[in-house]
Write a protein that holds these residues in place. Sequence first.
Motif, PDB file in Angstrom:
ATOM      1  N   LYS A  58       0.845  -1.195   0.000  1.00  0.00           N
ATOM      2  CA  LYS A  58       0.000   0.000   0.000  1.00  0.00           C
ATOM      3  C   LYS A  58       0.884   1.250   0.000  1.00  0.00           C
ATOM      4  O   LYS A  58       1.814   1.362   0.795  1.00  0.00           O
ATOM      5  CB  LYS A  58      -0.914   0.018   1.234  1.00  0.00           C
ATOM      6  CG  LYS A  58      -1.949  -1.090   1.251  1.00  0.00           C
ATOM      7  CD  LYS A  58      -2.950  -0.889   2.371  1.00  0.00           C
ATOM      8  CE  LYS A  58      -2.388  -1.246   3.728  1.00  0.00           C
ATOM      9  NZ  LYS A  58      -2.203  -2.696   3.923  1.00  0.00           N
ATOM     10  N   ILE A  59       0.562   2.184  -0.865  1.00  0.00           N
ATOM     11  CA  ILE A  59       1.299   3.440  -0.905  1.00  0.00           C
ATOM     12  C   ILE A  59       0.789   4.344   0.214  1.00  0.00           C
ATOM     13  O   ILE A  59      -0.414   4.572   0.341  1.00  0.00           O
ATOM     14  CB  ILE A  59       1.144   4.125  -2.272  1.00  0.00           C
ATOM     15  CG1 ILE A  59       1.695   3.223  -3.385  1.00  0.00           C
ATOM     16  CG2 ILE A  59       1.849   5.480  -2.284  1.00  0.00           C
ATOM     17  CD1 ILE A  59       1.426   3.725  -4.788  1.00  0.00           C
ATOM     18  N   GLY A  60       1.705   4.821   1.046  1.00  0.00           N
ATOM     19  CA  GLY A  60       1.305   5.649   2.182  1.00  0.00           C
ATOM     20  C   GLY A  60       2.434   6.542   2.632  1.00  0.00           C
ATOM     21  O   GLY A  60       3.287   6.939   1.834  1.00  0.00           O
ATOM     22  N   VAL A  61       2.450   6.877   3.920  1.00  0.00           N
ATOM     23  CA  VAL A  61       3.464   7.765   4.480  1.00  0.00           C
ATOM     24  C   VAL A  61       4.076   7.140   5.724  1.00  0.00           C
ATOM     25  O   VAL A  61       3.483   6.274   6.363  1.00  0.00           O
ATOM     26  CB  VAL A  61       2.873   9.148   4.824  1.00  0.00           C
ATOM     27  CG1 VAL A  61       2.438   9.878   3.565  1.00  0.00           C
ATOM     28  CG2 VAL A  61       1.705   9.014   5.804  1.00  0.00           C
ATOM     29  N   GLY A  62       5.284   7.604   6.069  1.00  0.00           N
ATOM     30  CA  GLY A  62       5.979   7.122   7.242  1.00  0.00           C
ATOM     31  C   GLY A  62       5.552   7.884   8.494  1.00  0.00           C
ATOM     32  O   GLY A  62       4.774   8.827   8.425  1.00  0.00           O
ATOM     33  N   PRO A  63       6.065   7.434   9.656  1.00  0.00           N
ATOM     34  CA  PRO A  63       7.110   6.426   9.802  1.00  0.00           C
ATOM     35  C   PRO A  63       6.631   5.001  10.091  1.00  0.00           C
ATOM     36  O   PRO A  63       7.459   4.102  10.170  1.00  0.00           O
ATOM     37  CB  PRO A  63       7.897   6.959  11.006  1.00  0.00           C
ATOM     38  CG  PRO A  63       6.873   7.635  11.849  1.00  0.00           C
ATOM     39  CD  PRO A  63       5.895   8.244  10.886  1.00  0.00           C
ATOM     40  N   SER A  64       5.328   4.779  10.285  1.00  0.00           N
ATOM     41  CA  SER A  64       4.897   3.439  10.670  1.00  0.00           C
ATOM     42  C   SER A  64       3.552   3.112  10.045  1.00  0.00           C
ATOM     43  O   SER A  64       2.637   3.939  10.056  1.00  0.00           O
ATOM     44  CB  SER A  64       4.783   3.333  12.202  1.00  0.00           C
ATOM     45  OG  SER A  64       4.199   2.111  12.592  1.00  0.00           O
ATOM     46  N   SER A  65       3.429   1.895   9.513  1.00  0.00           N
ATOM     47  CA  SER A  65       2.140   1.484   8.956  1.00  0.00           C
ATOM     48  C   SER A  65       1.130   1.206  10.063  1.00  0.00           C
ATOM     49  O   SER A  65      -0.051   1.542   9.940  1.00  0.00           O
ATOM     50  CB  SER A  65       2.314   0.246   8.078  1.00  0.00           C
ATOM     51  OG  SER A  65       3.050  -0.755   8.743  1.00  0.00           O
ATOM     52  N   SER A  66       1.581   0.616  11.164  1.00  0.00           N
ATOM     53  CA  SER A  66       0.654   0.273  12.247  1.00  0.00           C
ATOM     54  C   SER A  66       0.372   1.451  13.168  1.00  0.00           C
ATOM     55  O   SER A  66      -0.722   1.575  13.717  1.00  0.00           O
ATOM     56  CB  SER A  66       1.205  -0.894  13.074  1.00  0.00           C
ATOM     57  OG  SER A  66       2.471  -0.581  13.611  1.00  0.00           O
ATOM     58  N   HIS A  67       1.363   2.335  13.341  1.00  0.00           N
ATOM     59  CA  HIS A  67       1.225   3.426  14.295  1.00  0.00           C
ATOM     60  C   HIS A  67       0.920   4.768  13.644  1.00  0.00           C
ATOM     61  O   HIS A  67       0.538   5.716  14.319  1.00  0.00           O
ATOM     62  CB  HIS A  67       2.503   3.553  15.126  1.00  0.00           C
ATOM     63  CG  HIS A  67       2.707   2.443  16.104  1.00  0.00           C
ATOM     64  ND1 HIS A  67       2.804   1.123  15.718  1.00  0.00           N
ATOM     65  CD2 HIS A  67       2.818   2.442  17.457  1.00  0.00           C
ATOM     66  CE1 HIS A  67       2.989   0.374  16.792  1.00  0.00           C
ATOM     67  NE2 HIS A  67       2.991   1.142  17.848  1.00  0.00           N
ATOM     68  N   THR A  68       1.113   4.875  12.342  1.00  0.00           N
ATOM     69  CA  THR A  68       0.820   6.120  11.630  1.00  0.00           C
ATOM     70  C   THR A  68      -0.330   5.916  10.649  1.00  0.00           C
ATOM     71  O   THR A  68      -1.393   6.521  10.779  1.00  0.00           O
ATOM     72  CB  THR A  68       2.069   6.630  10.879  1.00  0.00           C
ATOM     73  OG1 THR A  68       3.179   6.645  11.759  1.00  0.00           O
ATOM     74  CG2 THR A  68       1.834   8.027  10.333  1.00  0.00           C
ATOM     75  N   MET A  69      -0.117   5.044   9.667  1.00  0.00           N
ATOM     76  CA  MET A  69      -1.152   4.815   8.663  1.00  0.00           C
ATOM     77  C   MET A  69      -2.412   4.224   9.278  1.00  0.00           C
ATOM     78  O   MET A  69      -3.529   4.653   8.967  1.00  0.00           O
ATOM     79  CB  MET A  69      -0.607   3.901   7.557  1.00  0.00           C
ATOM     80  CG  MET A  69       0.433   4.575   6.670  1.00  0.00           C
ATOM     81  SD  MET A  69       1.213   3.454   5.480  1.00  0.00           S
ATOM     82  CE  MET A  69      -0.218   2.851   4.564  1.00  0.00           C
ATOM     83  N   GLY A  70      -2.262   3.230  10.153  1.00  0.00           N
ATOM     84  CA  GLY A  70      -3.422   2.574  10.750  1.00  0.00           C
ATOM     85  C   GLY A  70      -4.308   3.531  11.527  1.00  0.00           C
ATOM     86  O   GLY A  70      -5.527   3.607  11.288  1.00  0.00           O
TER      87      GLY A  70
END
Length: 465
Positions: free
Chosen positions: A10-22
Amino acid sequence: MFLSVFDIFKIGVGPSSSHTMGPMLAASRFLAALREARTATPARLRVTLHGSLAFTGRGHATNRAVVLGLLGFRPETLDPDRADSLVAGVRDSGRIAVPGLGAVAFDPEADLVFDYGDPLPGHANGLVIEALDAAGAPVLSETYYSVGGGFVVTAAELAEQQAGEPEGLAAEKEGLGYPYPFGSAAEMLTMGEAAGLTIAEMKRANEAVAHGDGLDAALDRVLDAMDGCIDRGLSQTGILPGGLKVRRRAKTIHDALLAERGLNRVQPHAVNDWMSVYAMAVNEENAAGGRVVTSPTNGAAGVVPAVLRYYRDHCIGASRAGQRDILLVAAAIGGLIKHNASISGAEVGCQGEVGSASAMAAAGLCAALGGTNAQVENAAEIALEHHLGMTCDPAGGLVQVPCIERNALGAIKAVSSASLALRGDGQHFMPLDNCVRVMLETGRDMSLKYKETSTGGIAVNLPEC
């Protein structure tokens, strides 16, 4: 639940997929639920972070992500350069302009609560979002779990998944028509043998159900996003945000490697430095909050892109079709690991993040270099087996130390695993399914302080300065 290649990447942003994107996606989902409920405009919003989201939320920019999600932004469309100014506007006004509902009171300092008590029962990454009336009573409340890789589920959805069936069977019952609904590596190998197809061909056939003739174009968008992230990382210098004063190193290393090209005194193992610098470039971008691709998570986002770039620029016979196959096969392996174990560092440690990414990359590279299905499965198992027990103990709650270098070593292990598998005939002692099970069991037994809470390991053994 069928996991598409575009669920894993999935294209997204940092720094964390679980703690930022989620959390950003959870806040966005809550807004949609609030609009659908058609209640009166609430007076205030409140968000409570639990478990790992609380312990490392500030370092992972969870608080910023929640605000951006409440503003209606999503990871795939957010301009990272605007994020800080948008959050500052909410902090200064104490109000948030909720799309479709109007202005609602929200003070990030008071209404965004870090609960350092026991985690919620469903998962280590839990958050509760509430809309309150003028008296402080909940108008609407929902519990979300960010289960790794940018995947978000409500408490009810998580319970349904935990009581459900393997993803392949579920997809078949939903009538989605996936021709090869494998839910384990053993099923994947059996189906491939029966159909006379490679893993990449089976995964392509499954993806074609939803994407048809547009599949290659969609895969190319992911590949281009990965390449763009590497290129940005190789061009940047300076200090990463967060307070650890970690220097960006990818550009300096890359410049040195370019200068050494054509010289007779270059050591053969310099190829490892190329793989490392590609991975480090991605994870430095991730640490800076830039645009990355979950692979399968942000914390492990450098491994698969690094191996893809290594294949493209260093392997004989590399092709665009081979790159697409790497993505397809990597997604097949990543989907199996996520479905049968976890890709969440907060749940099973970094073995579930960089370990999974290394297994995915190893399988994909093995396939692109002509490996049989058995060799591909072997490559994934080798890479995962030799990440078992790896803890997640980020210094300062930041995705920097040891995460950036760990991605570099994950890429090197992936290439070594693929090479070892290609030297064999596919027969090996430990099946991938068993190794995935061991990873899950090891994660369950692992102390909480080593599962993305920054309360043990490297996180508490920092140099005095």
